[in-house]
Design a protein around this motif. Structure first.
Motif, mmCIF file in Angstrom:
data_model
loop_
_atom_site.group_PDB
_atom_site.id
_atom_site.type_symbol
_atom_site.label_atom_id
_atom_site.label_comp_id
_atom_site.label_asym_id
_atom_site.label_seq_id
_atom_site.Cartn_x
_atom_site.Cartn_y
_atom_site.Cartn_z
ATOM 1 N N GLU A 149 -76.711 -52.331 -3.530
ATOM 2 C CA GLU A 149 -78.143 -52.270 -3.791
ATOM 3 C C GLU A 149 -78.567 -50.822 -3.976
ATOM 4 O O GLU A 149 -78.056 -49.922 -3.309
ATOM 5 N N LEU A 150 -79.510 -50.597 -4.863
ATOM 6 C CA LEU A 150 -80.071 -49.261 -5.031
ATOM 7 C C LEU A 150 -80.951 -48.934 -3.830
ATOM 8 O O LEU A 150 -81.620 -49.823 -3.283
ATOM 9 N N PRO A 151 -80.970 -47.684 -3.379
ATOM 10 C CA PRO A 151 -81.819 -47.319 -2.245
ATOM 11 C C PRO A 151 -83.294 -47.487 -2.577
ATOM 12 O O PRO A 151 -83.732 -47.175 -3.691
ATOM 13 N N ASN A 152 -84.065 -48.006 -1.619
ATOM 14 C CA ASN A 152 -85.500 -48.191 -1.833
ATOM 15 C C ASN A 152 -86.237 -46.868 -1.861
ATOM 16 O O ASN A 152 -87.243 -46.703 -2.536
ATOM 17 N N ASP A 153 -85.770 -45.913 -1.081
ATOM 18 C CA ASP A 153 -86.404 -44.606 -1.016
ATOM 19 C C ASP A 153 -85.313 -43.570 -0.845
ATOM 20 O O ASP A 153 -84.174 -43.897 -0.507
ATOM 21 N N CYS A 154 -85.647 -42.333 -1.068
ATOM 22 C CA CYS A 154 -84.636 -41.282 -1.074
ATOM 23 C C CYS A 154 -85.082 -40.121 -0.191
ATOM 24 O O CYS A 154 -85.615 -39.126 -0.671
ATOM 25 N N ASN A 155 -84.885 -40.271 1.125
ATOM 26 C CA ASN A 155 -85.202 -39.162 2.015
ATOM 27 C C ASN A 155 -84.178 -38.044 1.865
ATOM 28 O O ASN A 155 -84.445 -36.891 2.151
ATOM 29 N N CYS A 159 -81.264 -36.418 -1.005
ATOM 30 C CA CYS A 159 -81.030 -36.427 -2.448
ATOM 31 C C CYS A 159 -80.019 -37.517 -2.814
ATOM 32 O O CYS A 159 -78.960 -37.610 -2.191
ATOM 33 N N VAL A 160 -80.359 -38.305 -3.800
ATOM 34 C CA VAL A 160 -79.481 -39.382 -4.255
ATOM 35 C C VAL A 160 -79.253 -39.218 -5.756
ATOM 36 O O VAL A 160 -80.211 -39.127 -6.534
ATOM 37 N N ASN A 161 -77.986 -39.177 -6.133
ATOM 38 C CA ASN A 161 -77.636 -39.090 -7.546
ATOM 39 C C ASN A 161 -77.680 -40.499 -8.125
ATOM 40 O O ASN A 161 -76.691 -41.229 -8.113
ATOM 41 N N VAL A 162 -78.831 -40.900 -8.623
ATOM 42 C CA VAL A 162 -79.051 -42.261 -9.115
ATOM 43 C C VAL A 162 -78.121 -42.574 -10.277
ATOM 44 O O VAL A 162 -77.663 -43.711 -10.456
ATOM 45 N N CYS A 163 -77.815 -41.574 -11.061
ATOM 46 C CA CYS A 163 -76.954 -41.759 -12.232
ATOM 47 C C CYS A 163 -75.583 -42.313 -11.823
ATOM 48 O O CYS A 163 -74.986 -43.110 -12.540
ATOM 49 N N CYS A 164 -75.101 -41.873 -10.667
ATOM 50 C CA CYS A 164 -73.791 -42.313 -10.188
ATOM 51 C C CYS A 164 -73.806 -43.744 -9.668
ATOM 52 O O CYS A 164 -72.753 -44.295 -9.344
ATOM 53 N N LEU A 165 -74.985 -44.328 -9.558
ATOM 54 C CA LEU A 165 -75.100 -45.672 -8.996
ATOM 55 C C LEU A 165 -75.211 -46.758 -10.055
ATOM 56 O O LEU A 165 -75.011 -47.933 -9.748
ATOM 57 N N ARG A 166 -75.556 -46.402 -11.286
ATOM 58 C CA ARG A 166 -75.703 -47.408 -12.320
ATOM 59 C C ARG A 166 -75.206 -46.925 -13.694
ATOM 60 O O ARG A 166 -74.196 -47.401 -14.187
ATOM 61 N N PHE A 167 -75.884 -45.971 -14.296
ATOM 62 C CA PHE A 167 -75.564 -45.621 -15.679
ATOM 63 C C PHE A 167 -74.126 -45.118 -15.839
ATOM 64 O O PHE A 167 -73.365 -45.635 -16.666
ATOM 65 N N THR A 168 -73.739 -44.120 -15.061
ATOM 66 C CA THR A 168 -72.416 -43.520 -15.256
ATOM 67 C C THR A 168 -71.276 -44.469 -14.917
ATOM 68 O O THR A 168 -70.263 -44.480 -15.629
#
Length: 358
Positions: free
Chosen positions: A291-297, A299-308
């Motif tokens: 699951e993607l994090p709901n919030d980012c307290n 730093c989260v590299n979102v790109c590494c979680l879906r697109f890349t």
């Protein structure tokens, strides 16, 4: 309704400062510009927005400069931004509503920062930072670099986000500041050592990075920082061509917290670099099931979680001759960011294959 001072420290930002101030000017009540030695037209451009421009001698300490900027504010709350940041219309409207309805008992409000965005304006990296603070609380910035506001009071997380859109590359500025402090014999706090290790990583100084972060881990830091340090050490070894050792550090992070997408991505990427595509596929597929994090307290590299992962799975499946799955992941990438250069090239490639089949 509360009033807001915008406080900024700047140097040679003629390419970005107008863009920043244009995006926020109508929301705030006061602009404080602290210039730390510009030699371009930064101050001239800033004068179109405010008369409150102050010169400040740079002391290799971001907190000192930011605290000086805060000291010049006169409004109820202080908002800080960097010159290469902007707030878009959607979030400007959110900020207006926040300003109109803000409970004056709240001392600090955090915003999310889109640290970088892709070609389709999707966030690539997200973090949350304290952005708006009550002036009368006299909160101070801490840390000569990678500074933060030390807040002691009531904090509220907002849904406002600011976009960081860098144009100017400061190259070795941060690393030079660390080296200067080392030369002066200044002792590093745990936090200083942690960020110094990360700076070494960003500058591809793998041996020094590993040594520094190993020393940091020995200080028994918070789990969040320990996990990140282990990940950086692992990536440093992988970048040195020692993938087996690197993966050992990445696996070790699982002892301290649940497996995170960014760490799993590093494991997958290491196998892909070794052309072990089947192993890489397994790890990339695991990421897509998280699951993607709901919030980012943090730093989260979102790109590494879906697109890349989708982009790399497109490559890995092609390499093992599973064209159908390769194309499937290409379409996922195209749906998320059709303007990406790799997606455009892959689209042309798959179209050429389809034509040949026809």
């Amino acid at each position: 309704m509360v009033s807001i001072s915008l406080c900024m420290i700047v140097k040679d930002e003629e390419k970005t400062i107008a863009r920043c101030l244009d995006s926020i000017n109508s929301v705030i009540d006061e602009i404080i510009i602290v210039d730390t030695g510009s030699t371009d037209k930064t101050k001239e451009i800033a004068s179109n927005y405010t008369e409150k421009i102050y010169d400040f001698e740079w002391k290799d300490d971001f907190s000192v400069a930011r605290n000086f900027s805060f000291s010049k504010s006169t409004k109820d709350y202080i908002l800080w931004m960097d010159a290469d940041e902007i707030i878009n219309l959607e979030n400007k409207n959110k900020l207006i509503k926040l300003k109109e309805n803000l409970n004056s008992e709240i001392d600090c409000i955090s915003f999310q920062t889109y640290v970088s965005v892709d070609e389709s304006n999707n966030p690539k990296c997200i973090c949350r930072r304290n952005r708006l603070v009550k002036r009368e609380k006299n909160f101070k910035w801490v840390g000569f670099i990678h500074e933060y506001i030390k807040v002691d009071g009531s904090i509220c997380d907002s849904d406002v986000y600011i976009i960081h859109n860098k144009i100017k590359n400061n190259e070795n500025r941060n690393l030079d500041i660390y080296k200067s402090n080392i030369a002066k014999g200044n002792q590093f706090t745990d936090r200083d050592l942690y960020y110094y290790g990360k700076e070494l990583y960003c500058n591809k100084m793998w041996e020094e990075c590993i040594k520094t972060l190993e020393e940091f881990i020995k200080r028994d830091p918070f789990i969040e920082e320990k996990v990140d340090a282990l990940c950086k050490i692992g990536r440093a070894y992988i970048n040195k061509g020692q993938s087996c050792i690197g993966r050992e550090y990445l696996y070790k992070t699982f002892e301290y917290d649940e497996p995170r997408g960014e760490i799993i991505f590093s494991i997958a990427d290491s196998f892909e670099k070794e052309r072990k595509y089947k192993q890489a596929i397994v790890w990339y597929e695991i990421i897509l099931g998280l699951e993607l994090p709901n919030d980012c307290n943090q730093c989260v590299n979102v790109c590494c979680l879906r697109f890349t992962p989708h982009l790399n799975l497109c490559i890995c499946y092609y390499e093992i001759n599973d064209i159908a799955k390769s194309y499937y992941h290409h379409l996922k990438c195209k749906d998320m960011n059709p303007l990406n250069e790799c997606v455009i090239k892959n689209d042309e490639f798959f179209k050429s294959i389809i034509k040949k089949v026809d």
